[in-house]
Design a protein around this motif. Sequence first.
Motif, mmCIF file in Angstrom:
data_model
loop_
_atom_site.group_PDB
_atom_site.id
_atom_site.type_symbol
_atom_site.label_atom_id
_atom_site.label_comp_id
_atom_site.label_asym_id
_atom_site.label_seq_id
_atom_site.Cartn_x
_atom_site.Cartn_y
_atom_site.Cartn_z
ATOM 1 N N GLN A 144 0.889 -1.451 -0.065
ATOM 2 C CA GLN A 144 0.035 -0.016 0.147
ATOM 3 C C GLN A 144 1.016 1.256 -0.054
ATOM 4 O OE1 GLN A 144 -3.656 0.805 -0.403
ATOM 5 N NE2 GLN A 144 -3.100 -1.149 -1.356
ATOM 6 N N THR A 149 6.439 5.544 -6.075
ATOM 7 C CA THR A 149 7.281 5.205 -4.914
ATOM 8 C C THR A 149 8.115 4.086 -4.996
ATOM 9 O OG1 THR A 149 5.907 6.402 -3.577
ATOM 10 C CG2 THR A 149 7.607 5.464 -2.257
ATOM 11 N N GLN A 152 10.363 4.423 -7.781
ATOM 12 C CA GLN A 152 11.638 5.027 -7.456
ATOM 13 C C GLN A 152 12.733 4.242 -6.624
ATOM 14 O OE1 GLN A 152 11.966 8.005 -8.951
ATOM 15 N NE2 GLN A 152 13.949 8.471 -8.002
ATOM 16 N N ARG A 156 16.661 3.885 -8.089
ATOM 17 C CA ARG A 156 17.588 4.200 -7.129
ATOM 18 C C ARG A 156 18.572 2.869 -7.085
ATOM 19 N NH1 ARG A 156 18.283 8.774 -3.737
ATOM 20 N NH2 ARG A 156 19.440 7.565 -2.302
ATOM 21 N N MET B 1 7.782 1.216 6.851
ATOM 22 C CA MET B 1 6.975 1.505 8.258
ATOM 23 C C MET B 1 6.463 2.955 7.778
ATOM 24 S SD MET B 1 7.701 1.348 11.976
ATOM 25 C CE MET B 1 6.216 1.393 13.262
ATOM 26 N N LYS B 2 5.203 3.062 7.776
ATOM 27 C CA LYS B 2 4.560 4.380 7.411
ATOM 28 C C LYS B 2 4.465 5.333 8.477
ATOM 29 C CE LYS B 2 1.670 2.695 3.378
ATOM 30 N NZ LYS B 2 1.527 1.172 3.817
ATOM 31 N N LYS B 37 10.732 12.177 -2.700
ATOM 32 C CA LYS B 37 10.143 11.376 -3.896
ATOM 33 C C LYS B 37 11.433 10.855 -4.536
ATOM 34 C CE LYS B 37 6.361 13.866 -5.556
ATOM 35 N NZ LYS B 37 5.551 14.697 -6.581
ATOM 36 N N GLU B 38 12.654 11.217 -4.659
ATOM 37 C CA GLU B 38 13.882 10.922 -5.108
ATOM 38 C C GLU B 38 14.176 9.535 -4.554
ATOM 39 O OE1 GLU B 38 17.462 10.001 -7.138
ATOM 40 O OE2 GLU B 38 17.387 10.787 -4.956
ATOM 41 N N ARG B 39 14.202 9.488 -3.069
ATOM 42 C CA ARG B 39 14.559 8.446 -2.296
ATOM 43 C C ARG B 39 13.425 7.469 -2.160
ATOM 44 N NH1 ARG B 39 19.078 9.180 1.088
ATOM 45 N NH2 ARG B 39 18.062 7.255 2.092
ATOM 46 N N GLY B 40 12.358 7.731 -2.745
ATOM 47 C CA GLY B 40 11.114 6.584 -2.887
ATOM 48 C C GLY B 40 10.737 6.426 -1.226
ATOM 49 N N GLU B 41 10.740 7.544 -0.479
ATOM 50 C CA GLU B 41 10.124 7.751 0.745
ATOM 51 C C GLU B 41 8.665 8.262 0.866
ATOM 52 O OE1 GLU B 41 13.819 7.213 3.471
ATOM 53 O OE2 GLU B 41 13.645 9.296 2.619
ATOM 54 N N PHE B 42 8.322 9.017 -0.159
ATOM 55 C CA PHE B 42 7.275 10.116 -0.273
ATOM 56 C C PHE B 42 6.086 9.287 -0.488
ATOM 57 C CE2 PHE B 42 4.230 12.973 -2.447
ATOM 58 C CZ PHE B 42 4.281 14.031 -1.509
ATOM 59 N N ILE B 43 4.869 9.543 0.012
ATOM 60 C CA ILE B 43 3.739 8.900 -0.372
ATOM 61 C C ILE B 43 2.625 10.149 -0.719
ATOM 62 C CG2 ILE B 43 1.659 7.608 0.383
ATOM 63 C CD1 ILE B 43 3.656 5.904 2.037
ATOM 64 N N ASP B 85 6.864 6.635 3.918
ATOM 65 C CA ASP B 85 7.311 5.284 4.410
ATOM 66 C C ASP B 85 8.664 5.144 4.432
ATOM 67 O OD1 ASP B 85 6.225 2.484 4.304
ATOM 68 O OD2 ASP B 85 7.815 2.219 3.025
ATOM 69 N N GLU B 87 12.399 3.573 6.926
ATOM 70 C CA GLU B 87 12.950 2.251 7.529
ATOM 71 C C GLU B 87 12.527 1.966 8.855
ATOM 72 O OE1 GLU B 87 14.588 0.898 3.891
ATOM 73 O OE2 GLU B 87 14.694 -0.019 5.943
ATOM 74 N N LEU B 119 -4.589 2.786 -0.078
ATOM 75 C CA LEU B 119 -4.612 4.252 -0.701
ATOM 76 C C LEU B 119 -5.436 3.939 -2.059
ATOM 77 C CD1 LEU B 119 -0.595 4.339 -0.807
ATOM 78 C CD2 LEU B 119 -2.186 5.037 0.617
#
Lengths: 411, 122
Positions: A144, A149, A152, A156, B1-2, B37-43, B85, B87, B119
């Motif tokens: 979810q 994301t 990405q 990376r 983990m969110k 966003k670039e790190r893949g942490e943004f939701i 989201d 670690e 989501l």
Amino acid sequence: MIPAEPFGEGEGRWRELARQALARLLRSYGTAQFDLCEDAVQEALLQAYQQWPARFPDDPLGWLIATARRRYVDRARSDARRRDRETRATLLAPPVAPETAQRDDSLLVLQLCCHPDLPRSGQVALTLRAVAGLTTAQIANVYQIPERTIAQRITRAKRRLGELGRLLPPPEQADESVTAVLDVLYVMFAEAHHTTAGAPPRDADLAAEAIHLARLLRRSVPEATEATGLLALMLLTEARHPARVGPDGRLTSLDEQDRALWDKELIGEGIRLVEQATPGADPGPYLLQACIAALHAEAPDIATTDWVEILALYRLLEIVTGHRNPTITLNRIVAQAMVDGIDVALAGIDALEADHPGLPRLGAVRAHLLEQAGRPDDAATAYRRAIAATVNLAEQRHLRHRLRRLSDAHT
Amino acid sequence: MKYLIIMQIDPAVLEQLTADQQRQIQEGHGAFIAATKERGEFIAAQALADPSQSKVVRSSGDRPEVTDGPFVESKEFMGGFYLLDVEDEARAVELAQQIPDANIPGLALELRPVMFSDLGEG
């Protein structure tokens, strides 16, 4: 072999072909070209979808590899147009490893995806995509998290692998160590049970994927007892899953579970693996945990469980892991309660909490122990604290249920 | 983990900001969004309208009743949030410290782990 109508057989065989073709290309062109190799395999797969129904190749994997190679060269050339001559020479360099006869290169790809220099979330996403063959959308659905994301994270991770490319040993000298792979697969499996417990079913079954990957790993390194141990641990844990979540989406603890619901086939396979790996082995953490799971699986109920043996195994596990994992100590204390009594266990819990405040499940274990000790008021307080501390919905429902049962019994 | 990072704002504090500070905050949020966003942490991220726009629906005993204004009398309100989201909790705290609001006295960020998500996709 795939029948003439490959589409009837589901995704499984496709995924395996894709994985093997990717591994072969990576071995040829070097792991720094991960992105380009993956794109080439995707294009070759698309071509296979279109052409195979009309004419099915005699050697599907050979066909796919040859086609992916052509795609790779095409792409490398068009990329190279915008680059200098040196880059072009690197991209189109002759294979870095000599072609050996049909070998399964899955281990190479697994090791790459689980490379210790990648963040955990990148390792998991890349492994699910490049080895398990899940789509980005499926991975996003499991966690979810928006597809963007996940995409990405994969981008990376691949970029990082590209940077590492020059430092990695050539594939033919690849390290046979699988420790990082074991840990990533275990995290994936543990997350499957954590995130999906009590949640609506999702279209990809993360636990099934983790087991599939563990089987793959074991096939690649059959002599590694930890790979066998991990697979056995997963099977024995999965076997209890049908009894672990009740119809109301609430977790049930081991003592409440209806053992008739345990999957006997999975248990049988798990125990066979443990018996196969144990003789003469210097057991690592996964094999030890599998041994413990096997003892639980063999016992008809809590009372007849061999707690003395389980406690001894947990002590060994603590030594093997250098006493660094407090969750193992917590589990040892649970076993100790059955062997040495509740007071010894409660003292152990207090000492553990002093060193690791906020350790997940510690509050729940304390509440259970206090309830067994016949201290309902202390148990109720402990249950309330444990409910506030957990971030898992199913576990919260379980704890609320125990708290209600406790107060019903004492009013 | 969110983690949900709740931006606690005080309209009186926001009013006192200079144009330069406001620009810095805006740019800071833009940079924060781009980096996560670039790190893949943004939701997701949402900014909420002024608390005076709030309606409250609550039971008066037998049926829901609608009133104007925020839920509690307070100086600080939820002004918006980031959903990330990451670690672990340490990383969530580290990121929260990078949000421009963290450097403005009178504003604050509150972090809470997320227990369940849907989501709306798939």
